[in-house]
Scaffold this active site. Structure first.
Site, PDB file in Angstrom:
ATOM      1  N   THR A  15       0.759  -1.263   0.062  1.00 40.95           N
ATOM      2  CA  THR A  15      -0.101  -0.092  -0.058  1.00 40.95           C
ATOM      3  C   THR A  15       0.870   1.188  -0.035  1.00 40.95           C
ATOM      4  OG1 THR A  15      -0.290  -0.145   2.526  1.00 40.95           O
ATOM      5  CG2 THR A  15      -1.952  -1.341   1.131  1.00 40.95           C
ATOM      6  N   ARG A  27       3.957   3.850  -1.801  1.00 45.34           N
ATOM      7  CA  ARG A  27       4.190   4.225  -2.825  1.00 45.34           C
ATOM      8  C   ARG A  27       4.760   3.386  -3.969  1.00 45.34           C
ATOM      9  NH1 ARG A  27       4.581   8.997   0.464  1.00 45.34           N
ATOM     10  NH2 ARG A  27       6.609   8.224   1.257  1.00 45.34           N
ATOM     11  N   ARG A  52       0.315  -4.124   6.555  1.00 47.50           N
ATOM     12  CA  ARG A  52      -0.299  -4.113   8.039  1.00 47.50           C
ATOM     13  C   ARG A  52      -1.646  -3.395   8.142  1.00 47.50           C
ATOM     14  NH1 ARG A  52       4.227  -1.541  10.669  1.00 47.50           N
ATOM     15  NH2 ARG A  52       3.599  -0.046   9.138  1.00 47.50           N
ATOM     16  N   HIS A  88      15.093  14.477  -2.989  1.00 42.46           N
ATOM     17  CA  HIS A  88      13.814  13.592  -2.957  1.00 42.46           C
ATOM     18  C   HIS A  88      12.700  14.419  -2.423  1.00 42.46           C
ATOM     19  CE1 HIS A  88      17.101  10.447  -3.595  1.00 42.46           C
ATOM     20  NE2 HIS A  88      16.102   9.612  -3.980  1.00 42.46           N
ATOM     21  N   HIS A  89      11.457  13.451  -2.674  1.00 42.02           N
ATOM     22  CA  HIS A  89      10.244  14.139  -2.075  1.00 42.02           C
ATOM     23  C   HIS A  89      10.223  14.071  -0.525  1.00 42.02           C
ATOM     24  CE1 HIS A  89       9.424   9.801  -0.775  1.00 42.02           C
ATOM     25  NE2 HIS A  89       9.950   9.655  -1.937  1.00 42.02           N
ATOM     26  N   LYS A 102      10.188  10.963   2.232  1.00 36.80           N
ATOM     27  CA  LYS A 102      11.404  10.076   2.478  1.00 36.80           C
ATOM     28  C   LYS A 102      12.092  10.128   3.677  1.00 36.80           C
ATOM     29  CE  LYS A 102      15.720   8.538   0.053  1.00 36.80           C
ATOM     30  NZ  LYS A 102      15.069   7.116  -0.010  1.00 36.80           N
TER      31      LYS A 102
END
Ligand code: NAP
Length: 246
Positions: free
Chosen positions: A13, A15, A38, A149-150, A153
């Site tokens: 679930t 990214r 989970r 990075h986004h 992260k």
């Protein structure tokens, strides 16, 4: 294994997990057989016929499968041990691994194929080769790395930045400086400056879409399905081992 490679997605679930499930739809060489998450127990995971709460449950229920793992560093040791116990080849895409995770993957590699791939893009594998070549030519002395990075992260510096730093082959010397920025929704960008007094070489790799890593993970999973036990890398998956410089 004959027919499509049977895939179990760990972190389904997240990214990257979602990107793998999407990429698998367009990849006849793989068939997703299970998803592990989970959260939201009981709810279906789009793109997977079955969902499980732990990797061990999925490995016990599904035979002849390969697992791809995009979760968190703290989950990796358990995933590696479960995969080894069940004889499930593992593509490990999670980054920021600590010594415990690293040791567990090495132990597992004694029984199953493990592809340890902090970056699954072919472009980064080629960049690593270029850096090794540059280091041979004496250009690695004053290297600096910038990674962006986004903002979601978790680890810094990125696993890829560490990998690139190692490619400069400066064991025992000071590590190159790594600057990490977390901005917006950037998928992943790595720039390496190399140079000396009178020249500068600047190399940039940009991941434009998470699907890049997802397709790399599928490629690694198909390769792992036919591989023997051992700790493998994207160089093995992409057939780069015979290149000019490791
Ligand atoms: N190798 C590569 O090329 C590459 C490329 C991109 C990202 N990555 C790495 O892949 C990893 C995941 O990135 P992401 O952006 O997908 O993160 P994310 O969106 O936060 O997803 C991670 C998923 O892992 C699950 N998870 C979290 N903690 C867990 C635990 N303790 N045990 C089991 N499952 C756990 C969560 O799902 P549930 O809560 O539902 O279980 C979550 O959805 C990171 O390490 C990232 O750096 C690697």
């Amino acid at each position: 294994m004959s027919g499509p490679v049977r895939l179990i997605v760990l972190g389904a679930t997240g990214r990257m997990g979602r990107a793998v499930l999407t990429a698998a739809v367009a990849a006849p060489e793989v068939a997703v057989v299970g998803a592990v998450s989970r959260s939201a127990e009981g709810e279906p995971v789009p793109g997977s016929p079955r969902r499980f709460t732990t990797a061990a449950e999925a490995f016990a229920a599904l035979d002849r499968a390969v697992a791809v793992d995009f979760t968190r560093a703290e989950a990796v040791a358990a995933h590696a041990a479960a995969a080894a116990a069940a004889g499930v080849p593992l593509v490990e895409g999670t980054t920021g691994l600590d010594a415990e995770a690293d040791a567990a993957l090495r132990r597992a590699a004694g029984r199953i194929p493990v592809v340890l791939a902090p970056n699954l893009s072919p472009g980064i594998a080629v960049l690593r080769r270029m850096l090794a070549l540059a280091a041979r030519a004496g250009l690695g002395g004053e290297a600096t790395l910038l990674e962006r990075h986004h903002r979601h992260k978790k680890d810094a510096p990125s696993g890829t930045a560490r990998l690139l730093a190692r490619s400069l082959g400066r064991d025992g010397e000071a590590e190159p400086a790594i600057v990490s920025l977390r901005q917006g929704e950037i998928v992943g960008e790595h720039t390496v400056w190399l140079g000396g007094e009178d020249e500068e070489l600047v190399l940039t790799h940009r991941a434009l879409d998470r699907g890049l890593f997802a397709r790399g993970a599928l490629r690694a999973a198909v390769w792992a399905a036919g591989a023997g036990p051992g700790l493998h890398t994207m160089d093995d998956v992409l057939g780069l081992r015979e290149g000019p410089q490791t």
